[in-house]
Design a protein around this motif. Structure first.
Motif, PDB file in Angstrom:
ATOM      1  N   LYS A  52       0.902  -1.249  -0.002  1.00 47.42           N
ATOM      2  CA  LYS A  52      -0.049  -0.041   0.042  1.00 47.42           C
ATOM      3  C   LYS A  52       0.918   1.210   0.074  1.00 47.42           C
ATOM      4  CE  LYS A  52      -3.872  -2.389   0.336  1.00 47.42           C
ATOM      5  NZ  LYS A  52      -4.584  -2.356  -0.967  1.00 47.42           N
ATOM      6  N   ARG A  53       0.408   2.331  -0.556  1.00 47.11           N
ATOM      7  CA  ARG A  53       0.971   3.286  -0.441  1.00 47.11           C
ATOM      8  C   ARG A  53       0.187   4.706   0.072  1.00 47.11           C
ATOM      9  NH1 ARG A  53       3.821   3.607  -6.611  1.00 47.11           N
ATOM     10  NH2 ARG A  53       5.359   1.865  -5.997  1.00 47.11           N
ATOM     11  N   GLY A  54       0.935   5.540   0.582  1.00 48.89           N
ATOM     12  CA  GLY A  54       0.476   6.684   1.486  1.00 48.89           C
ATOM     13  C   GLY A  54       1.042   7.829   1.087  1.00 48.89           C
ATOM     14  N   ILE A  55       0.449   8.912   0.972  1.00 47.69           N
ATOM     15  CA  ILE A  55       1.223  10.475   0.783  1.00 47.69           C
ATOM     16  C   ILE A  55       0.494  11.301   1.795  1.00 47.69           C
ATOM     17  CG2 ILE A  55      -0.622  10.966  -1.113  1.00 47.69           C
ATOM     18  CD1 ILE A  55       1.788  12.579  -2.408  1.00 47.69           C
ATOM     19  N   GLU A  89       6.019  10.485   0.477  1.00 49.73           N
ATOM     20  CA  GLU A  89       5.296   9.209  -0.023  1.00 49.73           C
ATOM     21  C   GLU A  89       5.709   8.032   0.346  1.00 49.73           C
ATOM     22  OE1 GLU A  89       4.486   9.542  -4.238  1.00 49.73           O
ATOM     23  OE2 GLU A  89       3.633   7.343  -4.285  1.00 49.73           O
ATOM     24  N   VAL A  90       5.130   6.899   0.787  1.00 48.52           N
ATOM     25  CA  VAL A  90       5.742   5.686   1.374  1.00 48.52           C
ATOM     26  C   VAL A  90       5.292   4.450   0.751  1.00 48.52           C
ATOM     27  CG1 VAL A  90       6.379   6.867   3.537  1.00 48.52           C
ATOM     28  CG2 VAL A  90       4.528   5.339   3.167  1.00 48.52           C
ATOM     29  N   GLU A  91       5.871   3.517   0.873  1.00 49.64           N
ATOM     30  CA  GLU A  91       5.128   2.285   0.419  1.00 49.64           C
ATOM     31  C   GLU A  91       5.271   1.323   1.666  1.00 49.64           C
ATOM     32  OE1 GLU A  91       5.866   0.829  -3.643  1.00 49.64           O
ATOM     33  OE2 GLU A  91       5.666  -1.095  -2.831  1.00 49.64           O
ATOM     34  N   ALA A 129       2.188   9.610   6.004  1.00 44.83           N
ATOM     35  CA  ALA A 129       2.071   8.822   5.075  1.00 44.83           C
ATOM     36  C   ALA A 129       1.964   7.281   5.246  1.00 44.83           C
ATOM     37  CB  ALA A 129       3.157   9.132   3.824  1.00 44.83           C
ATOM     38  N   ALA A 130       2.559   6.867   6.244  1.00 48.81           N
ATOM     39  CA  ALA A 130       2.564   5.655   6.770  1.00 48.81           C
ATOM     40  C   ALA A 130       1.117   5.229   7.156  1.00 48.81           C
ATOM     41  CB  ALA A 130       3.700   5.382   7.838  1.00 48.81           C
TER      42      ALA A 130
END
Ligand SMILES: Cc1cc2nc3c(=O)[nH]c(=O)nc-3n(C[C@H](O)[C@H](O)[C@H](O)COP(=O)(O)OP(=O)(O)OC[C@H]3O[C@@H](n4cnc5c(N)ncnc54)[C@H](O)[C@@H]3O)c2cc1C
Ligand code: FES
Length: 1381
Positions: A988-991, A1165-1167, A1277-1278
């Motif tokens: 999953k990604r978040g920004i 942004e993280v994954e 983001a996490a």
């Protein structure tokens, strides 16, 4: 057979930087690092490569510690026994290149690229790349990035270092190539001209400098010096060449050796000796296997590989990779090599043997990666016990504690070739690299059509010997690779599990530690393996980016935007070249012969040390030093306390200092001191909750009503929604690479000169004068530079310096005290943890109406800076937002821990965390995007006033926010993240975007002066100032300001060591503000000098009709016979804007605590790897207002360093204390600051341009600390990535996440636990009727027993000090078919 020392006395011989060194009667216990240190005093060419942390046993990666050995393997000189260098060639950073002679390109590129700040790690970084280049061929960018797996830097963000290395790579990015072009080719002419004795001719040797090539030892020489033994003070070292060598007169025949091991239990075979920190004991007889011919075998046949007992893990890796190249149809060799690359770091793998790893695993319960890897590969070992020809063979699965006799010598490792096998190893640590695995699992499969023909499932846990799960293997064999098989295999695996608890994570308020996470990890591993195997055997194809674990990618060059003003350009630090060559001096480098001191610490939180009986053993409560004094080399044990009538102790308190002739002896002496304390740990207060319950306040630091604005009750009444919440913020260790260090040198007339690593040298001077009972002028405190500081060297340096000074005073000899990482973490406090309760009133649209905050901090045993810190913490809470009604109380609590103290950003990260947690809570409760809540509550230029009434001058946070969101394409990328998340189940990604306002206060440093001296003969300038160079580049910036102010060339300016004799009454170097203060002080001095020079300039212009050059001008002023000008001036900066500045009558000249604000915004942004909880920051964008930068390169370095420090705080660093308050996460072994993979792969920074700050020094603003808070964007983001998992699982997206947001916390927040554990639990409950299916359905989840991820929902709650506990009261489930259904 009895053991007798050998008769022959061999000298130790090796090449050091190209010169043959002979050491007679070397000590087998001495490490290479100690030898290099000792030699430095006699021969400046033989250095240690910059700074030094003495922690040999830990064998960590404090980056200074690398040397190149022989064919450019890297070795850690802290771990490498000196005697193990016999016959080898050792290159230190001084041998690579030097400032006086010529720099190597590696050194030059790191220096030019701002690859260092404090520079303490720099020699290690240079050696790292140097050895990579010298090991042959051109590396790729990925290889050069992965080469950083053993180097920690606490200051930089790694990018500049990684780019410097990449500039040598075959696929270097254009930016890295530009760096190479900028640095130019190696200047062979210059090098020849300057060459010292090491450099013969550069011309013949090509661009990467010369003579650092290994001197080719002749075979004859090597033959002549083999078969050595060394013996000293009962400790012996043998380095035999053969198992059955009968030529030698030494005791190196193998059968005798095996006998000796029998008769002498403290005799050891060793290869790398890297496990010394793990076994923690000195051994009398060490027998090195590296040279034994029979153990250096490597056989590669079609049936597999056989490795001799003297081969290292790196040998295994390389041999497997070569095997793969030849046997291209196979998959397992490379996969096994990749698994083995998880072992430690490449410096260690180059030294450490497979045999030692297996043995420490069964003997010590070490969390090995190698063992489960080899277990899944079906490896076997051979060993001998009494006769070298009587070799026995044993399957690795049978290698359990006691399976081989204690005197067994492991001779061979056999790895079979299995055609068609698919192999994988998975592991997770707290950090990607150099972090012991929580659990590791190796899997291997062979298929026969659609069914599994053969399977291996091997698991490794800390403290338990790795084992195979025969039940899981049984389930797999004969089955198809489908969901049902996976479910059954997971369940079977848990039935077999040999799980052991891990004490390190069990803390005073979290007794379970990370056990449930560790227990459940293999489920995710098995799932991943199924995915990869399905892909490999073409059963089902998965998106490649979802397979395996998160990859490590090279850090891209930063996309940096800034503006340079004339004279205030982007330049490397003045000492950059000295830092890359190891020629600069830190405190412990001062070449002054001295005794060594090592403190004795209390390991209990409370108790009474009633008497100190220094020579008696029969004392009930006290210190018995008799055993320590018996140790040869111990000179004295110096008491630290003044009056010891009724002395209460606390955890980490320094009780005494053992003084000896070597560091090692002093440490041994400290270990021999017996401390007896009555009523130990009675009524100990460790945690915040304990302190709050006991109303244990730090009175003098107990601030109330930090902020009180408006009418809270009215605000709540006017709100649509009122809610309450609690949050905890954990502490953090400052963790500079140079630990607390001091060297006290007695001077005449009871004087004392103290070199120490500090940010508060004048504070130390004043305190030491009091301790020694001498006038303040009799103590002189000095420093060249500190190898990082980050806060605790403002005040906590005093005990270290005082111990050295008291001992030096007593013994009338110089004494040095240098803490190791572990010691420092025990004795020195860090960032304060906070508990916060809040009540918030908010309207439906998200506008906050009222907020009441009550916070408590863990101050430790004394108030130190806690009062001020609480003030700053409270003032950080409002951040950039408009709070119509607000009240904040912050309380300081006293506990029996070392005093907590200033750590980078001083209370602001904690305040900022509380603020953003409230904003997130509002967003979550209203179901709105958090950025919307940030925006709607953000101050505008029109209403930018703090809740305490201070106007936020030059406010632009709202503008920065909008600009950055646009520049970084936030909205589009947010949509891309959503699309990615919709397509990926297990990634999953978040920004996330965060704004920042940070208040600065000149008062902390105001009054710190500068002295500028112009040397009349040539116009060169020496600047003295009261700030400390701690890596922030203060010396460089001051020099630039002086150059601009005087109009003199920068290279004529030298900034001298910090010295209390020269610039008196300096304040602290901290609060990010000292550089500005000192620059302004120097500018004031320059103004006076310009006034002195003015008439001379006017005369010269009139005479020559042109501006004079700087030397001409100075010469004119200096040449007037009988009337020489005073070419020396002092300056001071006295701001008048804050409430601490007063007139002579004490009337405040300002109103507020702070002077001005800096502003910024950050987007990250993280994954997320859903199954393991690992996070990789993909990209961060920062827009920051630093006014007109004085040196943009240094500024951006500070910004990135602070940002990465913040990533460490929010995600990785976890101080853990046991019930005695003793630190569990000691040293690099257990404490995990970020390394290169934790840094955003892309980093884009813009320093706002055309933006001079009218009130600032030359238009500038401070920068060292504030960008720390922008790392909250990574945490944010996490959280968004986690929320996406939860949404998919039908769980509330709104959740609270305490920090640090570690892998286990993330994984649990995703509510993906263990299938079989949880399902077993659910099944049991279901049978007893305790599980309510309706509740599951109400949660929107279908209860499918046996689903793959049927989880125990565990609401994480957090206790005092941010330590966690888990509430298993709720259950939920996530079902996901392995085939993706
Ligand atoms: C900082 C650090 C991080 C690490 N991280 C990891 C990690 O993440 N994963 C992991 O798997 N490992 C890790 N290790 C462990 C490392 O792999 C071991 O230290 C190493 O494998 C031991 O090898 P050695 O040759 O140095 O053993 P030594 O220290 O030389 O010996 C260790 C023990 O084995 C015995 N021994 C050695 N060889 C033989 C032999 N042939 N026959 C009989 N006895 C023998 C010795 O007598 C001694 O008891 C780490 C180590 C360090 C220092
Ligand atoms: S520059 Fe790397 S630790 Fe300071």
């Amino acid at each position: 057979m009895s053991f007798a020392p050998p008769e022959r006395k061999d000298p130790l011989q090796f090449f050091l930087n190209g010169e043959l060194v002979k050491v007679h009667e070397p000590d087998p216990r001495q490490m290479l690092i100690e030898f290099l240190r000792d030699s430095k005093a006699e021969n400046s060419a033989v250095g240690s490569g910059g700074g030094l942390d003495w922690n040999q046993e830990e064998g960590d990666a404090l980056g200074d510690s690398l040397v190149a050995i022989q064919e450019y393997d890297l070795a850690n000189k802290r771990l490498k026994p000196l005697v193990a260098c016999h016959g080898l060639s050792v290159t230190t950073v001084e041998g690579v290149g030097s400032e006086r002679r010529c720099l190597h390109q590696v050194q030059k590129r790191i220096a030019e690229n701002h690859g260092m700040q404090c520079g303490f790690c720099t020699p290690g970084m240079v050696m790292n790349t140097y050895a990579l280049l010298k090991s042959g061929g051109k590396p790729t960018a990925e290889e050069s990035m992965k080469n950083y797996d053993g180097n920690i830097c606490r200051c930089t963000g790694y990018r500049n270092l990684v780019q410097a290395s990449e500039s040598f790579c075959s696929d270097a990015s254009p930016e890295a190539q530009q760096l190479a072009e900028k640095c130019g080719a190696h200047d062979a002419d210059l090098c020849d001209k300057l060459s010292g004795r090491w450099v013969e001719s550069c011309h013949a040797r090509g661009p990467e400098h010369a003579k650092m090539d290994v001197p080719r030892q002749s075979d004859a020489w090597l033959m002549a010096i083999q078969d050595v033994s060394f013996f000293k003070e009962g400790f012996a070292w043998y380095a035999p060449m053969s198992l059955e060598d009968r030529r030698s007169t030494l005791i190196n025949r193998w059968e005798e050796a095996l006998e000796i091991k029998k008769s002498k239990p403290r005799a050891m075979y060793i290869l790398g000796d890297t496990a010394k920190g793990i076994r923690q004991a000195a051994y009398e007889v060490l027998r090195r296997l590296a040279g034994v011919t029979e153990l250096n075998v490597l056989e590669k046949t079609g049936t597999g590989l056989t490795f001799g007992g003297a081969l290292t893990i790196q040998h295994l890796v390389e041999a497997l990779e070569q095997y793969q190249e030849v046997h291209t149809q196979l998959q397992w060799p490379k996969a096994l090599a990749d698994g083995l690359k998880n072992v430690a770091q490449h410096h260690i793998r180059s030294e450490a043997g497979w045999a030692g790893n297996l043995l420490i695993t069964i003997q010590r319960g070490f969390p090995s990666d190698l063992f489960p890897c080899l277990l899944a590969a079906d490896a076997e070992i051979s060993f001998v016990t009494s006769n070298a020809r009587d070799e026995k063979r044993l399957a690795l699965m049978d290698l359990k504690p006691g399976a081989v006799p204690f005197n067994a010598l492991l001779t061979k490792l056999h790895i079979p070739n299995v055609e068609g096998a698919f192999f994988k190893y998975y592991r997770v640590g707290q950090r990607k690299w150099l972090s012991h695995c929580f659990a590791g699992a190796g899997f291997r499969l062979q298929m026969d059509g659609a069914k599994v023909k053969d399977a291996r499932v091997a698991l490794g846990y800390w403290a338990a010997t790795p084992s195979r799960s025969s039940k899981a293997e049984g389930v797999l064999v004969g089955s198809q690779l489908d969901t049902a098989t996976l479910q059954s295999a997971i369940r079977a695996l848990h039935e077999d599990l040999e799980f052991a608890e891990e004490r390190q994570f069990q803390t005073v308020d979290n007794p379970e530690g990370k056990d449930s996470y560790r227990r459940n990890l293999p489920d995710g591993y098995l799932f991943k393996f199924f995915q990869e195997a399905q892909n490999h055997f073409k059963i089902k194809s998965w998106p490649p980016e979802e397979l395996g674990t998160l990859p490590v990618k090279p850090l891209k060059a930063g996309d940096l935007k800034f503006q340079e003003a004339p004279g205030l350009e982007n330049k490397p630090q003045l000492s950059a070249m000295g830092l890359t060559t190891g020629s600069v001096r830190y405190t412990d480098d001062q070449q002054i012969p001295a005794l060594f001191g090592y403190p004795v610490l209390s390991e209990v939180a409370t108790g009474k040390l009633e008497h100190l009986e220094w020579r008696s053993e029969d004392d009930e409560n006290g210190i018995d030093v008799s055993e320590a004094l018996k140790i040869e080399g111990v000179v004295d044990v110096v008491e630290i306390g003044e009056t010891l009538g009724d002395w209460r102790v606390l955890t980490g308190q320094q009780l005494a200092l053992v003084v000896a002739d070597s560091y090692r002896t002093a440490k041994r002496g400290a270990g021999a001191v017996q401390v007896k304390i009555a009523n130990a740990n009675e009524d100990a207060i460790i945690t915040l909750d304990q302190a709050i319950a006991a109303e244990s306040y730090l009175d003098s630091a107990h601030f109330r009503n930090t902020v009180d604005k408006g009418d809270l009750e009215e605000g709540f009444k006017a709100s649509d929604l009122v809610f309450e919440g609690t949050t905890y913020v954990i502490g953090q260790h400052a963790f500079p690479l140079e630990k607390q260090t001091a060297l006290a040198v007695p001077e005449e007339k009871k004087g004392m000169t103290v070199w120490h690593s500090t940010q508060g040298h004048d504070f130390t001077r004043a305190k030491l004068a009091g301790v020694l009972g001498v006038p303040g002028s009799s103590v002189v405190c000095k420093q060249s530079r500190a190898g990082g500081a980050f806060g605790p060297k403002n005040s906590r340096q005093v005990p270290t310096a005082a111990m050295a000074a008291v001992a030096a005073h007593k013994l009338d000899k110089a004494v040095r005290v240098a803490y190791e990482a572990t010691l420092e973490q025990l004795a020195v406090g860090g960032r304060h943890s906070f508990k916060t309760q809040y009540k918030v009133g908010v309207n439906k649209d998200g506008k906050i109406q009222a907020c009441n905050v009550e916070s408590w901090c863990n101050g430790g045993c004394t108030h130190d800076f806690t009062g001020f810190l609480n003030l700053e913490m409270g003032e950080a809470i409002p951040s950039v937002y408009w709070w119509p009604n607000m009240k904040i109380n912050v309380h300081a609590m006293k506990t029996n821990l070392p005093s907590n103290t200033a750590v980078r950003s001083f209370g602001s990260p904690q305040g900022n965390f509380v603020c953003e947690a409230i904003i997130e809570d509002v967003a979550g409760r209203l179901g709105k995007p958090v950025e919307e809540i940030r925006e709607i509550n953000m101050c505008t230029r029109e209403n930018a006033v703090t809740p305490w009434g201070q106007p936020m001058e030059y406010y632009n946070a709202d503008m920065l926010w909008k600009k950055l969101k646009q520049d970084a394409s936030f909205v589009e990328r947010e949509k891309q993240c959503e699309a990615f998340n919709a397509q990926h189940r297990w990634r999953k990604r978040g920004i996330s975007a965060v704004p920042l306002a940070y208040g600065h206060c000149y008062a902390y440093a105001a009054g710190t002066g500068a002295l500028v001296n112009i040397h009349g003969d040539d116009g060169s300038v020496t600047v003295h100032h009261g700030g400390c160079e701690i890596g922030q580049g203060i010396h460089t910036k001051v020099a630039q300001v002086v150059a601009v102010s005087l109009g003199c060339p920068l290279d004529l300016i030298r900034v001298a060591d910090t010295n209390t004799e020269v610039v008196p009454n300096a304040r602290f170097t901290g609060g990010s503000i000292t550089t500005e203060v000192v620059c302004e002080a120097a500018r004031q001095a320059c103004k006076q000098l310009l006034e002195t020079l003015r008439p001379h300039r006017e005369f010269l212009v009139k005479r020559d009709s042109k501006e004079p050059s700087w030397p001409e001008l100075v010469a004119a002023a200096n040449a007037v016979l009988g009337h020489q000008e005073k070419l020396s001036a002092t300056g001071i900066f006295s701001p008048a804007g804050n409430k601490y500045t007063t007139d002579v009558e004490g009337n405040a000249l300002g109103t507020y605590h702070g002077d001005y604000f800096t502003y910024g915004a950050g987007i990250s942004e993280v994954e997320l790897d859903v199954l393991t909880g690992e996070i990789r920051p993909l990209r961060s964008d920062i827009l920051y207002d630093v006014g007109q930068s004085i040196n943009p390169g240094i500024e951006i370095g500070q910004l990135e360093g602070a940002f990465v420090y913040g990533i460490g705080y929010y995600l990785y660093e976890e101080p853990l204390r046991d019930a005695r308050g003793v630190e569990r996460s000691q040293g690099v072994w257990a404490y995990k600051p970020p390394m290169a993979p934790e840094v955003p792969i892309e980093f884009k920074v813009e320093l706002l341009r055309d933006n001079p700050f009218p009130k600032g020094v030359l238009g500038s603003k401070a920068i060292g600390e504030p960008p720390f808070m922008l790392a909250y964007s990574v945490l944010g983001a996490a959280k968004k990535a986690i929320a996406s998992v939860r949404k998919e699982n039908g769980l509330p997206e709104h959740f609270q996440m305490p920090m640090p947001c570690t892998v286990d916390a993330i994984q649990k927040a995703c509510l993906l636990g263990s299938a079989p554990v949880a399902s077993g639990w659910v099944e049991a409950k279901a049978r007893s009727g305790a599980v309510d299916d309706a509740r599951w359905r109400a949660l929107g989840l279908e209860l499918r027993l046996g689903g793959v991820f049927l989880v125990g929902r565990r609401e994480r709650s957090c206790k005092a000090d941010g330590q966690m506990s888990w509430d298993t009261s709720q259950q939920s489930q996530v079902t996901q078919d392995v085939t993706g259904a």
